[in-house]
Design an enzyme around this catalytic site. Structure first.
Site, PDB file in Angstrom:
ATOM      1  N   ASP A 161      -8.599   1.621 -26.299  1.00 26.46           N
ATOM      2  CA  ASP A 161      -7.227   1.522 -25.820  1.00 26.46           C
ATOM      3  C   ASP A 161      -6.903   2.868 -25.154  1.00 26.46           C
ATOM      4  OD1 ASP A 161      -4.696   0.745 -25.164  1.00 26.46           O
ATOM      5  OD2 ASP A 161      -4.227  -0.122 -27.112  1.00 26.46           O
TER       6      ASP A 161
HETATM    7  C1  BGC Z   1      -1.880  -0.929 -24.616  1.00 20.99           C
HETATM    8  C2  BGC Z   1      -2.959  -1.822 -24.031  1.00 20.99           C
HETATM    9  C3  BGC Z   1      -2.948  -1.673 -22.529  1.00 20.99           C
HETATM   10  C4  BGC Z   1      -3.183  -0.224 -22.174  1.00 20.99           C
HETATM   11  C5  BGC Z   1      -3.230   0.049 -20.690  1.00 20.99           C
HETATM   12  C6  BGC Z   1      -1.957   0.498 -24.122  1.00 20.99           C
HETATM   13  O1  BGC Z   1      -0.815   1.212 -24.450  1.00 20.99           O
HETATM   14  O2  BGC Z   1      -1.959  -0.939 -26.028  1.00 20.99           O
HETATM   15  O3  BGC Z   1      -2.735  -3.147 -24.401  1.00 20.99           O
HETATM   16  O4  BGC Z   1      -3.928  -2.505 -21.962  1.00 20.99           O
HETATM   17  O5  BGC Z   1      -2.130   0.554 -22.730  1.00 20.99           O
HETATM   18  O6  BGC Z   1      -1.965  -0.070 -20.143  1.00 20.99           O
END
Ligand code: BGC
Length: 734
Positions: A251
């Protein structure tokens, strides 16, 4: 290799394809150390560096679950401010789950794949499949609800759709990312059986049934180790046990340590808030290889996985050889509308107030800010910049404006709830034949949004009082809830004859709601999660703060398997609206259940008659629950193991067959570390919701079947050690 054949033959992340593997090895052998390092971490917020001399392109990743997100600045979260980055917004994932229609969800997935192709994206960071442990979780709307079987069916359909266009789907967030509060630090303590039976099945189905190419690790920890480099989850379960050959991405900003990231299964580091060369898998990794701390093979394996996904999804092909995409087309709006319609759940309809018949109604009062608010853009990474979203007032005016007098009054506002607005709305409602109140939440912090949880289940901004007052002056009051998670209704539900749950419906939300309200289409959605009377009825809130939101950095899943309706059944709690509940404008009758053995993997076919016994066309979702009557380990009262959605004309009857494989009878035995279908009696229950069961039959399972997890993994709770003795085994071979 032409793209169409390459896609067809290699589109599975659990099977080896010799052609694909030799292309991967060939490319790998030509890469320098620096070039390899460049492939395992991001160089901007959503890209990785290409290798132009070998025609390896820059890879583009993008959110999100309900539509391709707008472009973001290279090194900040600020939108790039472009004019060409709009897309179609679909209903939110919880709404998609409420359709209980995998075919339609797969069409939604294809739409997302097509728009991602049109926007030149390689990886779509979706779907999210975390199980709804509490409705207060801020990202409840981004996931497929509380049941692992339903979430699995939705995930598989969605992923197949996306990947059919040569875009890798990315199932997220592995695992137990079930709350947003403290998500960056919380350490989840969950027992192995609940992990296997509740929290992992949708990920497993994504990998083993849909062949998803990318898996994202979660922010939180599982049993003391960060999920984005968690050896048990990534090396053991995902890559060894499930045989996942695709890539694991972190993530965004979820990586904490180079050595753990190197050893514990991470293949691509994204979003780290440091310059690209300072990422944990950049210079620190390269230096560790050069000074002999990390074997080059650890890097090669990550590069292999990155290249495999790129090649398998057609990313090395000429554009003209790849499936082409279309952005925000009228066809896409039509699919989005269909999903939005099928997502709408008719919770209550006393005296058949719905549908509103326009030849009988002269005036309609539309009340509430959610009738004019556009929701698609909100919710951070799950938001979509759309060209035009039809809000509910617009939808109602377009559909009924020529037949009825439509007045609007805001009644409440997220910005400034005021008594005056409420009084005006009550007056407007009192003068109309029918009042429709658009209540609910919004895609904003502390409501339905990323990184915060809701503080309570209650409707905000004085909406309870507004609904009560409107219902007092107008007995023909309909409430439409626009939200991405369940809300409390106890203070007004008895006085309101009709309630629709509409979720956030995407670009055609208003059209879809109007078509349901005025009866162009009968509602056919069913709840993918229990609507409780009060938050204390939810198992995660039934203990103390150590079960939610956590204590001293840890959260203990003490409720074990009893999540969602499993808990309501177990404790015999009456829900406000049960899992699987949803009415129609017609009625359905169930009869003549028979059980017959099946062929091959199907061990049992449950067949029954489903009849549309009312006077309108409509679709019913018939649900099958399995109850284990004699088990060596305690089990939930019943578990969803099959469903079928059927459209029937008035008076039409069909014989429906729901097949069951051995998995439908299995539980996870943590002592023996494997899946057990135990000899003995089971009851097969068929019904219209988890609390409206119409048919039952007993089935005797003759011989126990036990499927151990691969032997090397016994002692499952162990984590791969990252010790100096491991490291010294690695020869330096720069
Ligand atoms: C989220 C993800 C997301 C990523 C990119 C994170 O804060 O948990 O689900 O894909 O950011 O935006």
């Amino acid at each position: 290799m032409t793209s169409s054949t390459s896609l067809a033959s290699t589109f599975d992340s659990t099977c080896s394809d010799p052609d694909l593997e030799s292309r991967v090895e060939e490319l790998l052998s030509r890469l320098t150390l620096e070039e390899k390092i460049g492939l395992v971490h991001g160089n901007t917020k959503f890209t990785t560096a290409g290798v132009p001399r070998l025609n390896i392109p820059t890879r583009w990743l993008t959110d999100g679950p309900h539509g391709v997100r707008e472009e973001i600045s290279p090194d900040s979260w600020i939108p790039a401010g472009r004019w060409d980055d709009y897309a179609t917004a679909l209903p939110v994932a919880l709404g998609m789950a409420a359709t209980w229609n995998p075919e339609l969800v797969q069409a939604g997935g294809r739409l997302l794949g097509s728009e991602a192709r049109a926007r030149k994206k390689n990886i779509l960071l979706a779907p999210g499949v975390n199980i709804q442990r509490t409705p207060l979780c801020g990202r409840t709307f981004e996931y497929f609800g509380e049941d692992p079987f339903l979430a699995s069916r939705m995930a598989v359909a969605y992923i197949r759709g996306v990947q059919s266009l040569g875009v890798a789907a990315c199932v997220k967030h592995l695992a137990v990312n079930n709350q947003e509060i403290d998500r960056m630090t919380i350490d989840v303590q969950v027992d192995e059986r609940s992990l296997r039976e509740i929290y992992l099945p949708a990920f497993q189905a994504a990998v083993q049934e849909a062949g998803v190419w990318v898996v994202m690790g979660a922010y939180n920890k599982l049993r003391g180790q960060w999920c984005s480099h968690n050896s048990y989850l990534l090396n053991h379960v995902l890559k060894t046990e499930w045989n996942f050959k695709g890539l694991v991405v972190s993530d965004w900003n979820a990586v904490h340590d180079t050595t753990e990231a190197v050893f514990n299964g991470l293949d691509l580091e994204m979003g780290t808030e440091l310059p690209p060369e300072k990422h944990f898998l950049s210079e620190p990794f390269r230096d560790g290889i050069l000074d002999g701390r990390y074997h080059i093979e650890l890097l090669d394996e990550k590069v292999r996985r990155n290249l495999r996904v790129l090649i398998a999804t057609g990313g090395m092909e000429q554009e003209e050889n790849r499936p082409s995409g279309i952005l925000a087309s009228p066809d896409h709006r039509a699919i989005s509308r269909e999903l939005a319609e099928e997502a709408i759940v008719l919770l209550k309809n006393e005296g058949n107030l719905l549908p509103v018949l326009l030849d009988k109604v002269r005036s309609i009062a539309v009340i509430g800010e959610n009738a004019i608010r556009k929701h698609s853009k909100g919710g951070f990474g799950a938001g979509v910049k759309v060209m035009h979203e039809v809000n509910s007032l617009e939808g109602i005016r377009q559909r009924a404006g020529l037949c009825a007098d439509i007045t609007y009054s805001v009644g409440y506002s997220a910005e400034d709830a005021g008594q005056e607005a409420l009084e005006r709305a009550v007056k407007t409602a009192s003068r109309a034949d029918v009042a429709i109140v658009f209540a609910g939440l919004g895609r904003a912090p502390y409501l339905d949004d990323e990184s915060t949880d809701r503080a309570s289940l209650a409707l905000p901004f004085g909406q309870d009082e507004l609904i009560r007052r409107v219902a007092e002056v107008n007995p023909r009051t309909i409430v439409v809830i626009v939200s991405g998670s369940p809300v409390e209704m106890d203070s007004w539900i008895a006085s309101v004859p009709a309630v629709l749950q509409a979720w956030y419906g995407g670009v055609e939300q208003g059209t879809a709601i109007a078509r349901v309200v005025f009866g162009d289409v009968a509602p056919s959605g069913k709840l993918p999660c229990t609507f409780p009377h009060r938050i204390e009825d939810i198992s995660a809130h039934d203990f103390g703060s150590d079960t939610y939101p956590g204590l001293n950095g840890k959260v203990f899943y003490k409720e074990g398997l009893m999540v969602g309706y499993r808990h309501f059944d177990h404790q015999n709690i009456e829900p406000l609206f049960a899992f699987g509940h949803g009415l129609s404008y017609t009625d359905f009758a169930y009869s003549d259940l028979t059980l017959e053995s099946g062929e091959g993997a199907i061990i049992l076919n449950a067949s029954f008659n489903l009849t549309n016994s009312g006077s309108r066309r409509g679709a019913e979702v018939a649900q099958l629950y399995v109850q284990d009557l004699e088990s060596s380990l305690p089990r939930p009262v019943k578990e969803l193991k099959g469903f079928a959605k059927m459209m029937l004309e008035p008076g039409e009857q069909r014989r429906v067959t729901i097949p069951l494989n051995v998995k439908a009878f299995m539980f996870f035995d943590p002592e023996r570390s494997g899946w057990m279908a135990e000899k003995g009696h089971f009851r097969i229950l068929i019904g219209s919701s988890s609390r409206d069961l119409r048919l039952a039959a007993e089935y005797h399972f003759e011989d126990s079947i036990f499927e151990p997890v691969p032997a090397a993994l016994n002692g499952h709770a162990k984590r791969e050690p990252v010790s100096s003795s491991d490291i010294s085994l690695c020869e330096a071979r720069p």
